[in-house]
Design a protein around this motif. Structure first.
Motif, PDB file in Angstrom:
ATOM      1  N   ARG A 235       0.834  -1.213   0.000  1.00 42.73           N
ATOM      2  CA  ARG A 235       0.000   0.000   0.000  1.00 42.73           C
ATOM      3  C   ARG A 235       0.863   1.255   0.000  1.00 42.73           C
ATOM      4  N   LEU A 236       1.875   1.285   0.862  1.00 41.27           N
ATOM      5  CA  LEU A 236       2.720   2.472   0.966  1.00 41.27           C
ATOM      6  C   LEU A 236       3.569   2.673  -0.289  1.00 41.27           C
ATOM      7  N   MET A 237       4.055   1.567  -0.865  1.00 42.16           N
ATOM      8  CA  MET A 237       4.831   1.700  -2.100  1.00 42.16           C
ATOM      9  C   MET A 237       3.977   2.290  -3.219  1.00 42.16           C
ATOM     10  N   ALA A 238       2.745   1.834  -3.302  1.00 40.82           N
ATOM     11  CA  ALA A 238       1.851   2.319  -4.356  1.00 40.82           C
ATOM     12  C   ALA A 238       1.424   3.759  -4.114  1.00 40.82           C
ATOM     13  N   GLU A 239       1.061   4.078  -2.874  1.00 39.43           N
ATOM     14  CA  GLU A 239       0.537   5.408  -2.562  1.00 39.43           C
ATOM     15  C   GLU A 239       1.600   6.501  -2.654  1.00 39.43           C
ATOM     16  N   HIS A 240       2.833   6.196  -2.247  1.00 41.79           N
ATOM     17  CA  HIS A 240       3.850   7.234  -2.134  1.00 41.79           C
ATOM     18  C   HIS A 240       4.957   7.129  -3.182  1.00 41.79           C
ATOM     19  N   GLY A 241       4.840   6.186  -4.099  1.00 40.03           N
ATOM     20  CA  GLY A 241       5.849   6.073  -5.142  1.00 40.03           C
ATOM     21  C   GLY A 241       7.219   5.727  -4.608  1.00 40.03           C
ATOM     22  N   VAL A 242       7.262   4.759  -3.695  1.00 37.90           N
ATOM     23  CA  VAL A 242       8.527   4.360  -3.078  1.00 37.90           C
ATOM     24  C   VAL A 242       9.522   3.926  -4.147  1.00 37.90           C
TER      25      VAL A 242
ATOM     26  N   MET B 138      11.629 -10.057   1.732  1.00 33.09           N
ATOM     27  CA  MET B 138      11.337 -10.548   0.375  1.00 33.09           C
ATOM     28  C   MET B 138      10.289 -11.656   0.409  1.00 33.09           C
ATOM     29  N   SER B 139      10.409 -12.544   1.388  1.00 40.91           N
ATOM     30  CA  SER B 139       9.432 -13.633   1.511  1.00 40.91           C
ATOM     31  C   SER B 139       8.034 -13.095   1.745  1.00 40.91           C
ATOM     32  N   LEU B 140       7.920 -12.084   2.596  1.00 41.65           N
ATOM     33  CA  LEU B 140       6.612 -11.487   2.861  1.00 41.65           C
ATOM     34  C   LEU B 140       6.018 -10.898   1.594  1.00 41.65           C
ATOM     35  N   LEU B 141       6.842 -10.214   0.824  1.00 43.13           N
ATOM     36  CA  LEU B 141       6.343  -9.593  -0.405  1.00 43.13           C
ATOM     37  C   LEU B 141       5.921 -10.641  -1.434  1.00 43.13           C
ATOM     38  N   LEU B 142       6.732 -11.685  -1.574  1.00 43.31           N
ATOM     39  CA  LEU B 142       6.454 -12.697  -2.598  1.00 43.31           C
ATOM     40  C   LEU B 142       5.297 -13.612  -2.227  1.00 43.31           C
ATOM     41  N   ASN B 143       5.112 -13.844  -0.927  1.00 40.27           N
ATOM     42  CA  ASN B 143       4.070 -14.775  -0.482  1.00 40.27           C
ATOM     43  C   ASN B 143       2.760 -14.079  -0.101  1.00 40.27           C
ATOM     44  N   ALA B 144       2.688 -12.794  -0.353  1.00 43.72           N
ATOM     45  CA  ALA B 144       1.479 -12.055  -0.004  1.00 43.72           C
ATOM     46  C   ALA B 144       0.296 -12.522  -0.845  1.00 43.72           C
ATOM     47  N   PRO B 145      -0.877 -12.668  -0.234  1.00 43.82           N
ATOM     48  CA  PRO B 145      -2.080 -13.018  -1.015  1.00 43.82           C
ATOM     49  C   PRO B 145      -2.370 -11.939  -2.050  1.00 43.82           C
ATOM     50  N   GLU B 146      -3.007 -12.340  -3.109  1.00 45.88           N
ATOM     51  CA  GLU B 146      -3.289 -11.405  -4.202  1.00 45.88           C
ATOM     52  C   GLU B 146      -4.074 -10.189  -3.709  1.00 45.88           C
ATOM     53  N   ALA B 147      -4.937 -10.404  -2.716  1.00 45.43           N
ATOM     54  CA  ALA B 147      -5.758  -9.306  -2.199  1.00 45.43           C
ATOM     55  C   ALA B 147      -4.927  -8.221  -1.528  1.00 45.43           C
ATOM     56  N   GLU B 148      -3.719  -8.575  -1.046  1.00 50.34           N
ATOM     57  CA  GLU B 148      -2.877  -7.596  -0.347  1.00 50.34           C
ATOM     58  C   GLU B 148      -1.924  -6.871  -1.287  1.00 50.34           C
ATOM     59  N   ARG B 149      -1.812  -7.325  -2.512  1.00 47.36           N
ATOM     60  CA  ARG B 149      -0.844  -6.742  -3.439  1.00 47.36           C
ATOM     61  C   ARG B 149      -1.410  -5.502  -4.121  1.00 47.36           C
ATOM     62  N   ARG B 150      -0.508  -4.618  -4.494  1.00 44.80           N
ATOM     63  CA  ARG B 150      -0.881  -3.421  -5.249  1.00 44.80           C
ATOM     64  C   ARG B 150       0.113  -3.260  -6.389  1.00 44.80           C
ATOM     65  N   PRO B 151      -0.309  -2.781  -7.539  1.00 41.24           N
ATOM     66  CA  PRO B 151       0.634  -2.544  -8.640  1.00 41.24           C
ATOM     67  C   PRO B 151       1.679  -1.509  -8.228  1.00 41.24           C
ATOM     68  N   LEU B 152       2.939  -1.795  -8.514  1.00 40.36           N
ATOM     69  CA  LEU B 152       4.002  -0.861  -8.167  1.00 40.36           C
ATOM     70  C   LEU B 152       4.086   0.241  -9.219  1.00 40.36           C
ATOM     71  N   PRO B 153       4.357   1.476  -8.780  1.00 39.69           N
ATOM     72  CA  PRO B 153       4.382   2.600  -9.728  1.00 39.69           C
ATOM     73  C   PRO B 153       5.561   2.553 -10.684  1.00 39.69           C
ATOM     74  N   HIS B 154       6.607   1.824 -10.318  1.00 41.77           N
ATOM     75  CA  HIS B 154       7.821   1.702 -11.133  1.00 41.77           C
ATOM     76  C   HIS B 154       8.671   0.590 -10.525  1.00 41.77           C
TER      77      HIS B 154
END
Length: 543
Positions: free
Chosen positions: A267-274, A284-300
């Motif tokens: 959420r923070l990466m998407a909202e603030h353009g991290v 990394m494990s947390l990011l890769l194993n996150a359920p689809e519902a928790e993921r957000r498209p990255l701005p870059h």
């Protein structure tokens, strides 16, 4: 003998041409050049660089008015919050030394740190009162206790002192005329690192090293002006690898995060353009194993810096597919965090996947601000051949190596023997100069970015009445990087299950130090009775 030359005459070092290096000057510049740029984001809070600078000066002013000055220790037990960033500037602005305490330690370990560092002040987050309270009761020192009540923390916790952090800042002057360090060799921070002998050692940083490592992060990480940095790495780890100071060089934005959770990170990466973040393999494990519902498209594409064990090829591929560019770093508390980088060559992109993986598994080459990195024979101090197979000890030298261990001259002399800092890590040197770790001579287990002493876990197991012998080694773990694996011999007639021993350890150790696996049986030993840990490591790796 040094020869006098024309360049040594009437060209003296004076205030006009020589000032001590310090990262504090980076904030001063950022606030003057980009006063309105957002420096800190925390929940709904937004603070500009002018506001961050003013609050840091308020903190320095208020502490100085209470008698805090050069060489005094100010301990902080804080999450990744705005107050933690302010402390990285406000505390050393008084000449005092910042001691960022590990929030995952138990009360006894915290009490040791408070006493050993002779803390005059403790700034503590309400969330950690359950460990800070007993620590203060056990400690011999009686620091001024300042409570920080973060609005983003809605869970349990109580205030331990008589003064609130915001009330303290209200006492201070936002235009406080803080002083540069008398000498760039002056201590700026104190960080405790776990050793193999139980009590942690106090690693002392100086202003020069902190300023240089912060610059090294900019160069190595390719940070352009106004990056957006997500705080997934604990700021108590080597002062957050010096990134609290790094961001001011490029007037970047700190996005604070109290708890590392996949949904919050996306959420923070998407909202603030991290643009950048750091973390251990577990992040990394947390990011890769996150359920689809928790993921957000990255701005870059987001730059991700990781240390500890090299990431497996599957993890690196998964991170690339998820939109992250991973850089493998290596360092220690004694080197201000990462001082070695796996600098990638574009030509390596054309290599087959297995050869790329072999390249990525290497720790790499020195940061631009580290003067020396080598693999040497610790007995002769001679460099080992650059053949990728001859084992030696990884050694460093330069301005981003600690001043030494506080109140421990014996350990300091041993660490600097022969004019090099001895990391205690065993590795090889490849033909192109890249260093690769092969083992840890200190038997330190790195789990989720935390150092765990195998001896400390063994000591807890040995105290169980049914245990005759115990040895603890690192077991590779996809999520945590490494976890403690205990091999246990029971006494004749002794009875204990794996669950019993873990419960026993839970009463004596911090939770992250608990063995995740307990294997019963006779331990392999040499003829002199020494446990052959290399055999146990093989068993642990084989599962």
């Amino acid at each position: 003998m040094r020869r006098d030359t024309i360049y040594d005459r009437d060209l003296d070092r004076v205030p006009a041409n020589h000032q001590p290096l310090t990262p504090l000057a980076y904030l001063d510049r950022a606030a003057r050049v980009f006063p309105d740029h957002v420096a800190v984001i925390h929940g709904d809070l937004r603070r500009s660089y002018a506001e961050l600078y003013a609050r840091a000066r308020r903190l320095a002013s208020a502490l100085a008015a209470r008698g805090i000055g050069r060489g005094d220790t100010v301990a902080v037990l804080l999450a990744n919050t705005p107050a933690m960033i302010e402390c990285h500037y406000g505390v050393p602005m008084t000449g005092a030394v910042l001691n960022t305490l590990n929030t995952r330690l138990d009360s006894a370990a915290l009490a040791f740190c408070l006493d050993h560092g002779e803390a005059k002040v403790l700034i503590t987050d309400r969330e950690f009162s359950r460990i800070a309270g007993p620590a203060l009761e056990q400690a011999g020192v009686t620091p001024l206790v300042i409570d920080y009540d973060d609005p983003e923390h809605t869970g349990p916790g109580e205030r331990l002192g008589s003064l609130d952090y915001e009330a303290l800042l209200a006492e201070g002057d936002p235009a406080h005329d803080w002083a540069m360090p008398d000498d760039e060799w002056d201590a700026i921070s104190l960080n405790y690192t776990s050793g193999t002998t139980g009590d942690p050692k106090g690693v002392v940083y100086h202003h020069r090293g902190a300023a240089l490592l912060a610059l090294g992060n900019v160069v190595t990480g390719g940070l352009a002006q106004h990056p957006v940095y997500l705080w997934t790495l604990p700021m108590f780890h080597c002062n957050g690898w010096c990134f609290p100071w790094t961001l001011s060089i490029v007037a970047g934005t700190h996005v604070c995060l109290r708890q590392v959770r996949a949904d919050a990170m996306y959420r923070l990466m998407a909202e603030h353009g991290v643009t950048h973040l750091c973390g251990a393999p577990i992040v990394m494990s947390l990011l890769l194993n996150a359920p689809e519902a928790e993921r957000r498209p990255l701005p870059h594409r987001v730059a991700f810096f990781t240390a500890a064990a090299p990431p497996p090829e599957a993890v690196l591929s998964g991170m690339a597919e998820a939109g992250f560019a991973v850089t493998h770093l290596y360092g220690l508390t004694e080197s201000y965090g990462p001082a070695v980088v796996n600098a990638w060559h574009d030509a390596w992109d054309a290599l087959p996947p297995d050869e790329q993986a072999a390249k990525k598994a290497r720790q790499g080459v020195r940061y631009p601000v580290l003067e020396g990195l080598d693999v040497r024979d610790p007995e002769t101090m001679e460099p080992v051949p650059a053949d990728g197979t001859t084992l030696g000890e990884v050694m460093m030298r330069g301005n981003v190596v600690m001043r030494g261990y506080l109140k421990n001259p014996t350990a300091t002399r041993a660490a600097f023997a022969g004019g090099w800092f001895h990391t205690g890590d065993l590795g090889v040197k490849h033909a192109d100069g890249y260093v690769q770790l092969k083992d840890r001579s200190k038997d330190i287990i790195i789990s989720g970015g935390e150092n765990i002493s195998s001896i400390e876990v063994e000591d807890a197991l040995f105290k169980h009445p049914a245990v005759a012998a115990a040895a603890v080694v690192a077991k590779p773990d996809e999520r945590w990087g490494e976890t403690p694996c205990a091999f246990v011999e029971l006494r004749p007639g002794g009875q204990a299950s794996a669950e019993d021993l873990v419960a026993w350890c839970r009463e004596r150790l911090a939770s992250y130090k608990l063995p995740r696996h307990v294997i019963f049986g006779e331990l392999p030993k040499t003829s002199t009775g020494k446990v052959q840990k290399y055999l146990l490591r093989e068993r642990a790796r084989e599962g």
